[in-house]
Design a protein around this motif. Structure first.
Motif, PDB file in Angstrom:
ATOM      1  N   ASP A 179       0.830  -1.206   0.000  1.00  0.00           N
ATOM      2  CA  ASP A 179       0.000   0.000   0.000  1.00  0.00           C
ATOM      3  C   ASP A 179       0.870   1.265   0.000  1.00  0.00           C
ATOM      4  N   ARG A 180       1.979   1.234   0.758  1.00  0.00           N
ATOM      5  CA  ARG A 180       2.884   2.396   0.777  1.00  0.00           C
ATOM      6  C   ARG A 180       3.470   2.643  -0.618  1.00  0.00           C
ATOM      7  N   LYS A 181       3.660   1.555  -1.379  1.00  0.00           N
ATOM      8  CA  LYS A 181       4.189   1.706  -2.741  1.00  0.00           C
ATOM      9  C   LYS A 181       3.113   2.259  -3.674  1.00  0.00           C
ATOM     10  N   ASN A 217       3.764  10.293   3.363  1.00  0.00           N
ATOM     11  CA  ASN A 217       5.074  10.740   3.831  1.00  0.00           C
ATOM     12  C   ASN A 217       5.541   9.803   4.940  1.00  0.00           C
ATOM     13  N   SER A 218       6.192   8.711   4.557  1.00  0.00           N
ATOM     14  CA  SER A 218       6.670   7.756   5.558  1.00  0.00           C
ATOM     15  C   SER A 218       7.975   7.138   5.049  1.00  0.00           C
ATOM     16  N   TYR A 219       8.672   6.468   5.967  1.00  0.00           N
ATOM     17  CA  TYR A 219       9.985   5.885   5.629  1.00  0.00           C
ATOM     18  C   TYR A 219       9.911   5.003   4.383  1.00  0.00           C
ATOM     19  N   THR A 220       8.975   4.052   4.373  1.00  0.00           N
ATOM     20  CA  THR A 220       8.966   3.090   3.262  1.00  0.00           C
ATOM     21  C   THR A 220       8.445   3.734   1.971  1.00  0.00           C
ATOM     22  N   SER A 221       7.422   4.590   2.094  1.00  0.00           N
ATOM     23  CA  SER A 221       6.929   5.288   0.891  1.00  0.00           C
ATOM     24  C   SER A 221       8.028   6.141   0.289  1.00  0.00           C
ATOM     25  N   GLU A 232      21.210  -1.179  -0.294  1.00  0.00           N
ATOM     26  CA  GLU A 232      22.226  -0.661   0.625  1.00  0.00           C
ATOM     27  C   GLU A 232      21.829  -0.960   2.072  1.00  0.00           C
ATOM     28  N   LYS A 233      20.529  -0.774   2.378  1.00  0.00           N
ATOM     29  CA  LYS A 233      20.046  -1.078   3.737  1.00  0.00           C
ATOM     30  C   LYS A 233      20.219  -2.561   4.034  1.00  0.00           C
ATOM     31  N   ILE A 234      19.944  -3.410   3.049  1.00  0.00           N
ATOM     32  CA  ILE A 234      20.086  -4.852   3.276  1.00  0.00           C
ATOM     33  C   ILE A 234      21.546  -5.192   3.575  1.00  0.00           C
ATOM     34  N   GLU A 277      23.783  -3.166   4.953  1.00  0.00           N
ATOM     35  CA  GLU A 277      24.069  -2.678   6.314  1.00  0.00           C
ATOM     36  C   GLU A 277      23.486  -3.621   7.366  1.00  0.00           C
ATOM     37  N   GLU A 278      22.227  -3.981   7.142  1.00  0.00           N
ATOM     38  CA  GLU A 278      21.547  -4.821   8.151  1.00  0.00           C
ATOM     39  C   GLU A 278      22.188  -6.200   8.232  1.00  0.00           C
ATOM     40  N   THR A 279      22.686  -6.701   7.107  1.00  0.00           N
ATOM     41  CA  THR A 279      23.377  -7.998   7.119  1.00  0.00           C
ATOM     42  C   THR A 279      24.625  -7.915   7.996  1.00  0.00           C
ATOM     43  N   VAL A 316      17.933 -10.246  17.944  1.00  0.00           N
ATOM     44  CA  VAL A 316      16.520 -10.240  17.512  1.00  0.00           C
ATOM     45  C   VAL A 316      16.202  -8.927  16.791  1.00  0.00           C
ATOM     46  N   HIS A 317      16.620  -7.815  17.380  1.00  0.00           N
ATOM     47  CA  HIS A 317      16.382  -6.483  16.789  1.00  0.00           C
ATOM     48  C   HIS A 317      17.011  -6.385  15.395  1.00  0.00           C
ATOM     49  N   GLU A 318      18.258  -6.793  15.289  1.00  0.00           N
ATOM     50  CA  GLU A 318      18.949  -6.666  14.002  1.00  0.00           C
ATOM     51  C   GLU A 318      18.393  -7.649  12.972  1.00  0.00           C
ATOM     52  N   ALA A 358      15.278  -8.616  12.840  1.00  0.00           N
ATOM     53  CA  ALA A 358      14.005  -8.019  12.398  1.00  0.00           C
ATOM     54  C   ALA A 358      14.270  -6.944  11.347  1.00  0.00           C
ATOM     55  N   ASP A 359      15.307  -6.134  11.562  1.00  0.00           N
ATOM     56  CA  ASP A 359      15.660  -5.091  10.571  1.00  0.00           C
ATOM     57  C   ASP A 359      16.000  -5.717   9.213  1.00  0.00           C
ATOM     58  N   LEU A 360      16.779  -6.800   9.244  1.00  0.00           N
ATOM     59  CA  LEU A 360      17.200  -7.444   7.988  1.00  0.00           C
ATOM     60  C   LEU A 360      15.998  -8.079   7.273  1.00  0.00           C
TER      61      LEU A 360
HETATM   62  N1  LIG Z   1       9.111  -2.898  10.488  1.00  0.00           N
HETATM   63  C1  LIG Z   1       9.373  -1.750  10.106  1.00  0.00           C
HETATM   64  C2  LIG Z   1      10.700  -1.198  10.264  1.00  0.00           C
HETATM   65  N2  LIG Z   1      11.841  -1.709  10.765  1.00  0.00           N
HETATM   66  C3  LIG Z   1      12.768  -0.740  10.648  1.00  0.00           C
HETATM   67  N3  LIG Z   1      12.231   0.354  10.077  1.00  0.00           N
HETATM   68  C4  LIG Z   1      12.860   1.646   9.793  1.00  0.00           C
HETATM   69  O1  LIG Z   1      14.022   1.458   9.042  1.00  0.00           O
HETATM   70  C5  LIG Z   1      14.793   2.647   9.178  1.00  0.00           C
HETATM   71  C6  LIG Z   1      16.245   2.346   9.062  1.00  0.00           C
HETATM   72  O2  LIG Z   1      16.592   1.373  10.013  1.00  0.00           O
HETATM   73  P1  LIG Z   1      17.956   1.430  10.761  1.00  0.00           P
HETATM   74  O3  LIG Z   1      18.218   0.064  11.321  1.00  0.00           O
HETATM   75  O4  LIG Z   1      19.014   2.029   9.899  1.00  0.00           O
HETATM   76  O5  LIG Z   1      17.598   2.416  11.913  1.00  0.00           O
HETATM   77  P2  LIG Z   1      18.606   2.943  12.956  1.00  0.00           P
HETATM   78  O6  LIG Z   1      17.772   3.366  14.130  1.00  0.00           O
HETATM   79  O7  LIG Z   1      19.476   3.980  12.310  1.00  0.00           O
HETATM   80  O8  LIG Z   1      19.529   1.664  13.287  1.00  0.00           O
HETATM   81  P3  LIG Z   1      19.486   0.588  14.448  1.00  0.00           P
HETATM   82  O9  LIG Z   1      20.682   0.885  15.255  1.00  0.00           O
HETATM   83  O10 LIG Z   1      18.175   0.696  15.210  1.00  0.00           O
HETATM   84  O11 LIG Z   1      19.602  -0.782  13.761  1.00  0.00           O
HETATM   85  C7  LIG Z   1      14.404   3.301  10.506  1.00  0.00           C
HETATM   86  O12 LIG Z   1      13.816   4.554  10.205  1.00  0.00           O
HETATM   87  C8  LIG Z   1      13.372   2.356  11.048  1.00  0.00           C
HETATM   88  O13 LIG Z   1      12.304   3.033  11.655  1.00  0.00           O
HETATM   89  C9  LIG Z   1      10.949   0.107   9.827  1.00  0.00           C
HETATM   90  N4  LIG Z   1       9.979   0.872   9.229  1.00  0.00           N
HETATM   91  C10 LIG Z   1       8.748   0.345   9.068  1.00  0.00           C
HETATM   92  N5  LIG Z   1       8.414  -0.926   9.474  1.00  0.00           N
HETATM   93  C11 LIG Z   1       7.075  -1.494   9.168  1.00  0.00           C
HETATM   94  O14 LIG Z   1       6.666  -0.966   7.904  1.00  0.00           O
HETATM   95  C12 LIG Z   1       5.370  -0.406   8.002  1.00  0.00           C
HETATM   96  C13 LIG Z   1       5.270   0.827   7.123  1.00  0.00           C
HETATM   97  O15 LIG Z   1       6.194   1.782   7.604  1.00  0.00           O
HETATM   98  P4  LIG Z   1       6.059   3.351   7.269  1.00  0.00           P
HETATM   99  O16 LIG Z   1       6.483   3.535   5.879  1.00  0.00           O
HETATM  100  O17 LIG Z   1       6.977   4.021   8.253  1.00  0.00           O
HETATM  101  O18 LIG Z   1       4.621   3.713   7.487  1.00  0.00           O
HETATM  102  C14 LIG Z   1       5.182  -0.083   9.488  1.00  0.00           C
HETATM  103  O19 LIG Z   1       3.837  -0.169   9.825  1.00  0.00           O
HETATM  104  C15 LIG Z   1       6.008  -1.158  10.165  1.00  0.00           C
HETATM  105  O20 LIG Z   1       5.198  -2.314  10.323  1.00  0.00           O
END
Ligand SMILES: N=c1c2ncn([C@@H]3O[C@H](COP(=O)(O)OP(=O)(O)OP(=O)(O)O)[C@@H](O)[C@H]3O)c2ncn1[C@@H]1O[C@H](COP(=O)(O)O)[C@@H](O)[C@H]1O
Length: 97
Positions: A16-18, A23-27, A43-45, A47-49, A63-65, A67-69
């Motif tokens: 949906d964001r696509k 105005n959000s991170y993923t959009s 690039e994010k992938i 970094e997260e790897t 767990v946190h990292e 989830a990011d990946l």
């Molecule tokens: N699961 C996620 C999610 N995980 C990470 N991120 C974002 O990814 C961005 C980059 O991550 P980074 O790890 O670089 O963030 P960082 O804080 O610099 O690094 P860390 O030290 O925390 O690892 C940050 O802005 C995070 O907020 C996410 N952004 C969105 N989602 C999901 O995606 C949906 C849509 O997101 P929006 O586009 O924001 O609405 C949301 O409802 C969420 O369910």
């Protein structure tokens, strides 16, 4: 929201964001020009790897990292127009071998 449904719900949100940018991170990543958007996600992938590897070696924030990946991998698939079912079918096929 049950835990079982969360990945599908997140994936639907990414699609949906696509398709309906806000105005959000993923959009904002997916709104960039085609090449730039893909490069930014890749690039994010990368970094997260690296962060998963470091977290595992240090026994810290794994767990946190992870989830990011996984999240950024899902973002890439959604951006590339691949359905979640295609990914799940691939796992299912391997599990049934
Ligand atoms: N699961 C996620 C999610 N995980 C990470 N991120 C974002 O990814 C961005 C980059 O991550 P980074 O790890 O670089 O963030 P960082 O804080 O610099 O690094 P860390 O030290 O925390 O690892 C940050 O802005 C995070 O907020 C996410 N952004 C969105 N989602 C999901 O995606 C949906 C849509 O997101 P929006 O586009 O924001 O609405 C949301 O409802 C969420 O369910």
């Amino acid at each position: 929201m049950t835990k079982e449904k969360i990945i599908r719900d997140i994936y639907e949100t990414l699609e949906d964001r696509k398709n309906n940018p806000i105005n959000s991170y993923t959009s904002n990543i997916m709104k960039d020009s085609k090449k730039l958007a893909e490069d930014k996600i890749l690039e994010k992938i990368g970094e997260e790897t690296a962060e998963v590897i470091i977290a595992s070696k240090n026994n810290e924030n794994l767990v946190h990292e992870s989830a990011d990946l996984i999240f950024h991998t899902l973002l890439l698939l959604a951006y590339k127009g691949i359905s979640l079912d295609e990914l799940l079918d691939e796992f299912k096929r391997r599990h049934e071998l």
